[in-house]
Write a protein that holds these residues in place. Structure first.
Motif, mmCIF file in Angstrom:
data_model
loop_
_atom_site.group_PDB
_atom_site.id
_atom_site.type_symbol
_atom_site.label_atom_id
_atom_site.label_comp_id
_atom_site.label_asym_id
_atom_site.label_seq_id
_atom_site.Cartn_x
_atom_site.Cartn_y
_atom_site.Cartn_z
ATOM 1 N N PRO A 1 56.511 -2.930 6.685
ATOM 2 C CA PRO A 1 57.412 -1.784 6.558
ATOM 3 C C PRO A 1 58.083 -1.384 7.873
ATOM 4 C CG PRO A 1 55.127 -1.095 6.450
ATOM 5 C CD PRO A 1 55.114 -2.583 6.485
ATOM 6 N N PHE B 1 58.429 5.079 -4.744
ATOM 7 C CA PHE B 1 57.522 3.927 -4.705
ATOM 8 C C PHE B 1 57.410 3.388 -3.279
ATOM 9 C CE2 PHE B 1 57.202 -0.759 -4.796
ATOM 10 C CZ PHE B 1 55.905 -0.867 -5.271
ATOM 11 N N ALA B 2 58.558 3.288 -2.609
ATOM 12 C CA ALA B 2 58.547 2.783 -1.235
ATOM 13 C C ALA B 2 57.774 3.729 -0.312
ATOM 14 C CB ALA B 2 59.976 2.610 -0.734
ATOM 15 N N GLU C 1 55.498 6.020 -1.082
ATOM 16 C CA GLU C 1 54.060 6.030 -1.410
ATOM 17 C C GLU C 1 53.353 4.786 -0.892
ATOM 18 O OE1 GLU C 1 53.979 8.480 -5.641
ATOM 19 O OE2 GLU C 1 53.614 6.322 -5.593
ATOM 20 N N THR C 2 54.056 3.646 -0.991
ATOM 21 C CA THR C 2 53.435 2.401 -0.552
ATOM 22 C C THR C 2 53.214 2.399 0.950
ATOM 23 O OG1 THR C 2 54.625 1.294 -2.319
ATOM 24 C CG2 THR C 2 53.645 -0.105 -0.659
ATOM 25 N N VAL C 3 54.217 2.891 1.680
ATOM 26 C CA VAL C 3 54.146 2.799 3.131
ATOM 27 C C VAL C 3 53.329 3.952 3.735
ATOM 28 C CG1 VAL C 3 55.515 2.686 5.239
ATOM 29 C CG2 VAL C 3 56.312 1.545 3.179
ATOM 30 N N ARG D 1 66.215 3.579 -0.116
ATOM 31 C CA ARG D 1 64.848 3.071 -0.175
ATOM 32 C C ARG D 1 64.451 2.420 1.148
ATOM 33 N NH1 ARG D 1 63.599 -1.356 -4.624
ATOM 34 N NH2 ARG D 1 65.095 -2.496 -3.363
ATOM 35 N N ILE E 1 61.449 4.669 4.358
ATOM 36 C CA ILE E 1 60.158 4.300 4.947
ATOM 37 C C ILE E 1 60.233 4.346 6.472
ATOM 38 C CG2 ILE E 1 59.502 2.870 2.985
ATOM 39 C CD1 ILE E 1 60.262 0.420 4.658
ATOM 40 N N THR F 1 58.067 -6.663 1.392
ATOM 41 C CA THR F 1 58.655 -6.050 2.587
ATOM 42 C C THR F 1 58.106 -4.641 2.812
ATOM 43 O OG1 THR F 1 60.546 -5.310 1.313
ATOM 44 C CG2 THR F 1 60.815 -7.337 2.547
ATOM 45 N N LEU F 2 57.618 -4.003 1.744
ATOM 46 C CA LEU F 2 57.016 -2.680 1.920
ATOM 47 C C LEU F 2 55.563 -2.797 2.355
ATOM 48 C CD1 LEU F 2 58.450 -0.916 -1.252
ATOM 49 C CD2 LEU F 2 59.110 -0.498 1.103
ATOM 50 N N GLY F 3 55.053 -4.016 2.351
ATOM 51 C CA GLY F 3 53.656 -4.211 2.710
ATOM 52 C C GLY F 3 52.698 -3.715 1.645
ATOM 53 N N ARG G 1 48.248 -3.004 -5.744
ATOM 54 C CA ARG G 1 49.373 -2.120 -6.012
ATOM 55 C C ARG G 1 50.555 -2.924 -6.561
ATOM 56 N NH1 ARG G 1 51.206 2.950 -5.152
ATOM 57 N NH2 ARG G 1 53.401 3.168 -4.632
#
Ligand SMILES: Nc1ncnc2c1ncn2[C@@H]1O[C@H](COP(=O)(O)OP(=O)(O)OP(=O)(O)O)[C@@H](O)[C@H]1O
Ligand SMILES: [Mg+2]
Lengths: 294, 277
Positions: free
Chosen positions: A104, A127-128, A130-132, A177, A181, B183-185, B190
C-alpha cells in the motif's frame, strides 16, 4: 533470477541519493512456451525480452510520465514497480529498500478501473481504507472515505454501484481509492485511456488540481503528448520493443500550478511537443517497418 | 417535442390490448391449453389412447380434490398430497443443504489452487455423469435406513454442479480484482472473503440452482423405491392402477419445481450487478 546482483557498495550509493524510486539494470524476459508438447503442436515460442537494462531515478514529489510506442513495455515496467510482476534481473529500490511485492505504499490506478462491481462507490474506497488501516476506528475510516469522495467530486454518487455510473466517474473512484490509502507513490497505467476526449480533459485538470494539493510522487503511463506536458515534471520516452530502453528524459519547465492555456502559451511548449512527436513517429514507424518486413 | 409526443400517443393507440406481446402470448397459451384438453377429453372418451386412460375432466376433478384436501393421514398408503410434498421437500432440504455446505467451501479451496483443481478434477468428471440412482443400493447397504439413504442420494446428486461451478467461478475471478487486493496488501483470508467469493457469487448461485433442479428430479425417482413422499405417492397409485392421481402428482411436482427454480433465478439476478465495471 539474480535479483540481488547489486553489490553492497551499490546499495550504499542508493541510500545516499535522494531518489524515491530507483531502477538499476532492470530487464524483463517473458519466457516462451517450451517443452516437447508445445514443440510437437507447433506452439513453441522463444523467450521475449520486453525491457532491457532500464535505469531510472525518480525523485520525491515529482510527476513522471512514461511515453512510448504501443507494446514497448510500459505496463511491464509499471507492474514491476507496483510489485505485481517481478524483474528478471536488476534491482528496484524504493527509499533504498528493494521492492519485492506489492504494497500500500504504492497506490495503483488501473486503466480499466478495476472496481469491484458488487460494492458501491463508497464501499470500493472503504475496502481499500479498511485493508490498509485495519486498526483505525470505523469513524475515522468513514471520514477518510468521505474526504476522498469530495476530493474527486463524487458527492451524491456514494451509494451507486460501478455499473450505474459513467466511465469518467468510475475512474474518479479509481483515483480516490488509490489516494485514500495515502500511498507514497501514485502509479497510473493509462488512467484516461478508455475515456472520451472531453471527459479526459476534465479528469486531467482534476488530477492536476489534486496533484497540486498533495504533491505525491506519481508515475503515469500515457499515449497523449498533451497530457504528459500538462501534468509532468519529467517525461520518460521509451524506445520500441523488443528490448525496449529509455531513449531520453525530458524536463518540463512549466511553472506550477498549471492550467491548459498557460502551459500551451509557454515558449518551451512547442519545442517539447515537437520533440516528442518526432520521437513517437520515428519509433512507431520503425515498429511498422519491422512488422511489414517480417 | 410535439412530434415525439404524437408518436408516443400513436404508439399507445396501436398498443391496444390485442397488440401487447404478453397478452398475445397469454391468449395463445390459453388457446393451446384448451385445444390440448379438448383433444385429451375426446380422445379418452373415444378410447384412442391406452386402455383405462382417464379423461381430462376426471383428472381435473381429482386435481381439485387433492389440492383442496392436502392434509389427511390414513396411514402411509393413504396420505394427503400436502404431507407427501412436505416429506419430499424435507428430504431435499436436508440432502441439498449438506451437499451445499460441503460443495461451496470445497469448491472455493479447489478453485484457488491450480494444483488442487487439476488433481481432483478426475473425481468430479468421473462421478458427475453417474446417475444418482446408481448409488441407491450402496446407500441402502451402508445406512440400512431408507430415510437416510434418500437424503444421501440427494446429497450425492446435488453436490457436483455446485462444486464444479464454485471452483470454476473462483478460478476465473478477474485478475484485475486480485491485482487490486494485492496492491492494497490484503491478506489471503481477506482476499478470499472480500474479493474472491463475492466475485464468484454469480457462478456459485447458478451452481446451486442447477443442484436444486437435480435434487428435485432425483427425489421423485428415489422415493419410488423408498416409501412416503411424492415419488412413493406415484408408485402407490401405479400399484393401485389409478392413473388420474399419477397425472395430478406430475403436475404438482412440476409446479413446485418451477417455484424452487424461480427462487434461485431471483437470487441470480440479485448478485449479477449488471455488466462488469
Ligand atoms: N505475460 C506475457 N507473456 C509474454 N509476453 C508478454 C506478456 N506481457 C506482455 N508481453 C509482451 O511484452 C511487451 C510489452 O508489453 P506491455 O504490455 O508492457 O506494453 P505497453 O508498452 O504497455 O503497451 P501498450 O501501450 O499497448 O499498453 C509486448 O510486446 C507484449 O507482447
Ligand atoms: Mg500497457
Amino acid at each position: 533470477m539474480n535479483l540481488s546482483v547489486s553489490s553492497p557498495s551499490n546499495i550504499n550509493h542508493q541510500t545516499m541519493t535522494t531518489s524515491q524510486i530507483s531502477l538499476r539494470h532492470v530487464s524483463k524476459v517473458f519466457p516462451g512456451r517450451k517443452g516437447w508438447l508445445n514443440k510437437l503442436t507447433g506452439q513453441a515460442t522463444s523467450d521475449f525480452l520486453a525491457i532491457d537494462d532500464i535505469n531510472l531515478d525518480i525523485e520525491h514529489n515529482t510527476f513522471v510520465s512514461i511515453i512510448g510506442p504501443s507494446g514497448c513495455g510500459k505496463s511491464t515496467l509499471l507492474n514491476i514497480i507496483a510489485g505485481l510482476s517481478s524483474a528478471t534481473s536488476g534491482s528496484i529500490l524504493m527509499n533504498g529498500q528493494p521492492i519485492a511485492k506489492p504494497g500500500p505504499d504504492r497506490g495503483m490506478v488501473f486503466q480499466n478501473y478495476a472496481l469491484m462491481p458488487w460494492m458501491s462507490v463508497e464501499d470500493n474506497i472503504r475496502f481499500a481504507v479498511e485493508t490498509v488501516y485495519p486498526k483505525i476506528s470505523p469513524k475515522e475510516q468513514s471520514r477518510i472515505v468521505k474526504e476522498h469522495i469530495q476530493l474527486v467530486g463524487l458527492v451524491g454518487a456514494e451509494k451507486k454501484r460501478p455499473n450505474e455510473i459513467s466511465g469518467g466517474m468510475r475512474q474518479r473512484v479509481g483515483i480516490a481509492r488509490a489516494l485514500a490509502i495515502n500511498p507514497q507513490i501514485l502509479l497510473m497505467d493509462e488512467p484516461f485511456g478508455a475515456l472520451d476526449a472531453l471527459t479526459r480533459g476534465f479528469l486531467q485538470d482534476e488530477v492536476e488540481r489534486i496533484w497540486e494539493q498533495e504533491r505525491k510522487t506519481a508515475i503515469m503511463i500515457t499515449h497523449s503528448i498533451e497530457e504528459a506536458l500538462l501534468l509532468s515534471d519529467r517525461i520518460v520516452m521509451m524506445t520500441r520493443g523488443p528490448a525496449a530502453k529509455i531513449d531520453e528524459i525530458l524536463e518540463v519547465p512549466f511553472p506550477r500550478p498549471r492550467d491548459r492555456t498557460t502551459v500551451e502559451n509557454h515558449p518551451a511548449y512547442l519545442k517539447l511537443k515537437q520533440e516528442m512527436e518526432e520521437h513517437l513517429y520515428r519509433e512507431t514507424r520503425a515498429v511498422e517497418a519491422a512488422r511489414l518486413s517480417r | 417535442m410535439t412530434i415525439i409526443k404524437e408518436k408516443v400517443a400513436k404508439n399507445n393507440q396501436n398498443n391496444g390490448l390485442l397488440e401487447n406481446e404478453n397478452v398475445k402470448a397469454l391468449l395463445l397459451f390459453l388457446f393451446s391449453l384448451g385445444l390440448f384438453l379438448a383433444f385429451w377429453e375426446i380422445g379418452a372418451n373415444l378410447k384412442l389412447f391406452a386402455k383405462g386412460m382417464p379423461t381430462a375432466s376426471l383428472t381435473l376433478k381429482e386435481l381439485w380434490w387433492w389440492t383442496t384436501n392436502p392434509f389427511f393421514n390414513n396411514g402411509p398408503n393413504d396420505l394427503g398430497i400436502g404431507w407427501n410434498l412436505l416429506i419430499s421437500l424435507r428430504r431435499v432440504a436436508i440432502g441439498y443443504t449438506i451437499a451445499s455446505i460441503i460443495a461451496v467451501p470445497l469448491g472455493v479451496l479447489i478453485g484457488i489452487s491450480k494444483v488442487a483443481s487439476k488433481a481432483f478434477n478426475p473425481y468430479f468428471q468421473l462421478l458427475k455423469p453417474v446417475s444418482p440412482l446408481a448409488w441407491l443400493p450402496l446407500g441402502l447397504y451402508m445406512f440400512r435406513d431408507s430415510e437416510i439413504t434418500g437424503i444421501f442420494i440427494i446429497a450425492i446428486a446435488s453436490i457436483w454442479p455446485t462444486l464444479i461451478n464454485t471452483a470454476f467461478g473462483v478460478a476465473n475471478v478477474s485478475p484485475d480484482y486480485l491485482d487490486v487486493a494485492k496492491t492494497l496488501g490484503a491478506s489471503r483470508l481477506r482476499t478470499i472473503f472480500k474479493v474472491i467469493i463475492p466475485a464468484a457469487l454469480p457462478n456459485i448461485i447458478s451452481g446451486l440452482r442447477i443442484s436444486m433442479g437435480i435434487s428435485w428430479l432425483v427425489i421423485v425417482a428415489a422415493e419410488m423405491l423408498l416409501g412416503t413422499g411424492l415419488g412413493y405417492f406415484i408408485w402407490n397409485e401405479w400399484n393401485n392402477l389409478y392413473i388420474p392421481n399419477i397425472i395430478v402428482a406430475i403436475f404438482i411436482i412440476g409446479i413446485v419445481g418451477i417455484v424452487l427454480d424461480q427462487i434461485f433465478a431471483y437470487l441470480e439476478k440479485l448478485v449479477s450487478f449488471g455488466s462488469k465495471a
